[in-house]
Scaffold this motif. Sequence first.
Motif, PDB file in Angstrom:
ATOM      1  N   GLY A 138      45.664-100.610  78.888  1.00  0.00           N
ATOM      2  CA  GLY A 138      45.661 -99.188  78.547  1.00  0.00           C
ATOM      3  C   GLY A 138      44.246 -98.613  78.552  1.00  0.00           C
ATOM      4  N   THR A 139      43.293 -99.393  78.068  1.00  0.00           N
ATOM      5  CA  THR A 139      41.895 -98.961  78.078  1.00  0.00           C
ATOM      6  C   THR A 139      41.407 -98.819  79.513  1.00  0.00           C
ATOM      7  OG1 THR A 139      41.540-100.084  75.978  1.00  0.00           O
ATOM      8  CG2 THR A 139      39.580 -99.535  77.240  1.00  0.00           C
ATOM      9  N   TYR A 140      41.782 -99.755  80.362  1.00  0.00           N
ATOM     10  CA  TYR A 140      41.422 -99.688  81.780  1.00  0.00           C
ATOM     11  C   TYR A 140      41.978 -98.412  82.408  1.00  0.00           C
ATOM     12  CZ  TYR A 140      42.047-100.293  86.774  1.00  0.00           C
ATOM     13  OH  TYR A 140      42.075-100.081  88.123  1.00  0.00           O
ATOM     14  N   LEU A 141      43.241 -98.110  82.154  1.00  0.00           N
ATOM     15  CA  LEU A 141      43.853 -96.910  82.738  1.00  0.00           C
ATOM     16  C   LEU A 141      43.158 -95.633  82.281  1.00  0.00           C
ATOM     17  CD1 LEU A 141      47.684 -97.683  82.648  1.00  0.00           C
ATOM     18  CD2 LEU A 141      46.170 -97.580  84.640  1.00  0.00           C
ATOM     19  N   ARG A 142      42.852 -95.535  80.981  1.00  0.00           N
ATOM     20  CA  ARG A 142      42.143 -94.351  80.469  1.00  0.00           C
ATOM     21  C   ARG A 142      40.781 -94.206  81.154  1.00  0.00           C
ATOM     22  NH1 ARG A 142      43.804 -96.238  75.506  1.00  0.00           N
ATOM     23  NH2 ARG A 142      41.694 -96.815  74.938  1.00  0.00           N
ATOM     24  N   PHE A 143      40.055 -95.318  81.272  1.00  0.00           N
ATOM     25  CA  PHE A 143      38.740 -95.285  81.907  1.00  0.00           C
ATOM     26  C   PHE A 143      38.873 -94.857  83.370  1.00  0.00           C
ATOM     27  CE2 PHE A 143      35.137 -97.046  84.176  1.00  0.00           C
ATOM     28  CZ  PHE A 143      34.077 -96.689  83.364  1.00  0.00           C
ATOM     29  N   LYS A 144      39.808 -95.461  84.089  1.00  0.00           N
ATOM     30  CA  LYS A 144      39.996 -95.149  85.508  1.00  0.00           C
ATOM     31  C   LYS A 144      40.349 -93.675  85.707  1.00  0.00           C
ATOM     32  CE  LYS A 144      42.678 -96.352  89.617  1.00  0.00           C
ATOM     33  NZ  LYS A 144      42.288 -95.133  90.204  1.00  0.00           N
ATOM     34  N   LEU A 145      41.256 -93.145  84.903  1.00  0.00           N
ATOM     35  CA  LEU A 145      41.649 -91.743  85.039  1.00  0.00           C
ATOM     36  C   LEU A 145      40.468 -90.810  84.766  1.00  0.00           C
ATOM     37  CD1 LEU A 145      45.194 -91.887  83.433  1.00  0.00           C
ATOM     38  CD2 LEU A 145      44.638 -91.548  85.858  1.00  0.00           C
ATOM     39  N   TRP A 146      39.689 -91.080  83.723  1.00  0.00           N
ATOM     40  CA  TRP A 146      38.525 -90.238  83.422  1.00  0.00           C
ATOM     41  C   TRP A 146      37.464 -90.370  84.508  1.00  0.00           C
ATOM     42  CZ3 TRP A 146      37.692 -86.078  80.880  1.00  0.00           C
ATOM     43  CH2 TRP A 146      38.497 -85.755  79.787  1.00  0.00           C
ATOM     44  N   ARG A 147      37.241 -91.595  84.991  1.00  0.00           N
ATOM     45  CA  ARG A 147      36.242 -91.802  86.054  1.00  0.00           C
ATOM     46  C   ARG A 147      36.645 -91.015  87.297  1.00  0.00           C
ATOM     47  NH1 ARG A 147      36.507 -97.322  88.032  1.00  0.00           N
ATOM     48  NH2 ARG A 147      38.033 -96.364  89.374  1.00  0.00           N
ATOM     49  N   ASP A 148      37.922 -91.083  87.665  1.00  0.00           N
ATOM     50  CA  ASP A 148      38.406 -90.334  88.825  1.00  0.00           C
ATOM     51  C   ASP A 148      38.234 -88.844  88.603  1.00  0.00           C
ATOM     52  OD1 ASP A 148      39.062 -92.773  89.930  1.00  0.00           O
ATOM     53  OD2 ASP A 148      41.228 -92.543  89.629  1.00  0.00           O
ATOM     54  N   TYR A 149      38.571 -88.362  87.411  1.00  0.00           N
ATOM     55  CA  TYR A 149      38.433 -86.929  87.110  1.00  0.00           C
ATOM     56  C   TYR A 149      36.977 -86.480  87.205  1.00  0.00           C
ATOM     57  CZ  TYR A 149      38.125 -82.648  84.390  1.00  0.00           C
ATOM     58  OH  TYR A 149      37.842 -81.374  83.983  1.00  0.00           O
ATOM     59  N   VAL A 150      36.081 -87.229  86.592  1.00  0.00           N
ATOM     60  CA  VAL A 150      34.663 -86.858  86.587  1.00  0.00           C
ATOM     61  C   VAL A 150      34.083 -86.904  88.002  1.00  0.00           C
ATOM     62  CG1 VAL A 150      32.374 -87.609  85.790  1.00  0.00           C
ATOM     63  CG2 VAL A 150      34.272 -87.498  84.179  1.00  0.00           C
ATOM     64  N   SER A 151      34.486 -87.867  88.795  1.00  0.00           N
ATOM     65  CA  SER A 151      33.923 -87.998  90.143  1.00  0.00           C
ATOM     66  C   SER A 151      34.432 -86.929  91.101  1.00  0.00           C
ATOM     67  CB  SER A 151      34.168 -89.383  90.713  1.00  0.00           C
ATOM     68  OG  SER A 151      35.540 -89.602  90.910  1.00  0.00           O
ATOM     69  N   TYR A 152      35.597 -86.335  90.827  1.00  0.00           N
ATOM     70  CA  TYR A 152      36.151 -85.315  91.717  1.00  0.00           C
ATOM     71  C   TYR A 152      35.930 -83.888  91.254  1.00  0.00           C
ATOM     72  CZ  TYR A 152      38.318 -89.128  94.192  1.00  0.00           C
ATOM     73  OH  TYR A 152      38.517 -90.252  94.899  1.00  0.00           O
ATOM     74  N   ARG A 153      35.378 -83.680  90.086  1.00  0.00           N
ATOM     75  CA  ARG A 153      35.196 -82.301  89.630  1.00  0.00           C
ATOM     76  C   ARG A 153      33.924 -81.698  90.135  1.00  0.00           C
ATOM     77  NH1 ARG A 153      32.515 -81.875  83.957  1.00  0.00           N
ATOM     78  NH2 ARG A 153      31.559 -83.877  83.832  1.00  0.00           N
TER      79      ARG A 153
END
Length: 153
Positions: A138-153
């Motif tokens: 679950g921690t991995y998924l939260r990190f991955k989703l935030w990383r993807d969001y930050v990298s695409y904004r």
Amino acid sequence: LLLNTVVRIKIKLSNRANCEFSQPGNVIIAREEEMKQIINTMNATNSNIPQQWSGSLIMQRLVEKMPLTQKQISIVLEPEESDCSIDWSPSLKKSILTFYRSGIISVFNDCSARDLILALQFLGLVYTQNQLTFESFGTYLRFKLWRDYVSYR
């Protein structure tokens, strides 16, 4: 010069208690060298990597204080107002300290993925996927989703 020096780092926050920690100078130098190697490898394999990284924020502040002759040096980092939204929680601080001590970024269940990603950017820390460890899926998924969001904004 930093080999026998303890570096005290204080992140000065305007709206809450400051975040403070210490690291041996030789540990900071070791991580900085590892980050330089990562950047050099990235540049050698992909010419599209921007040439903007000039060292971590901690190392930049230490270079400003050269020559370093004291056994203990204090540096103060003052985030911009836009960076002040980072919650420098004990688990975030623990993740940053784990990185400096071992070269591994441990992402704990109670560490905000958003805050960790923003803190890594603020501090100018460079890492590879292999340097990340997660306390749970679950921690991995939260990190991955935030990383993807930050990298695409």
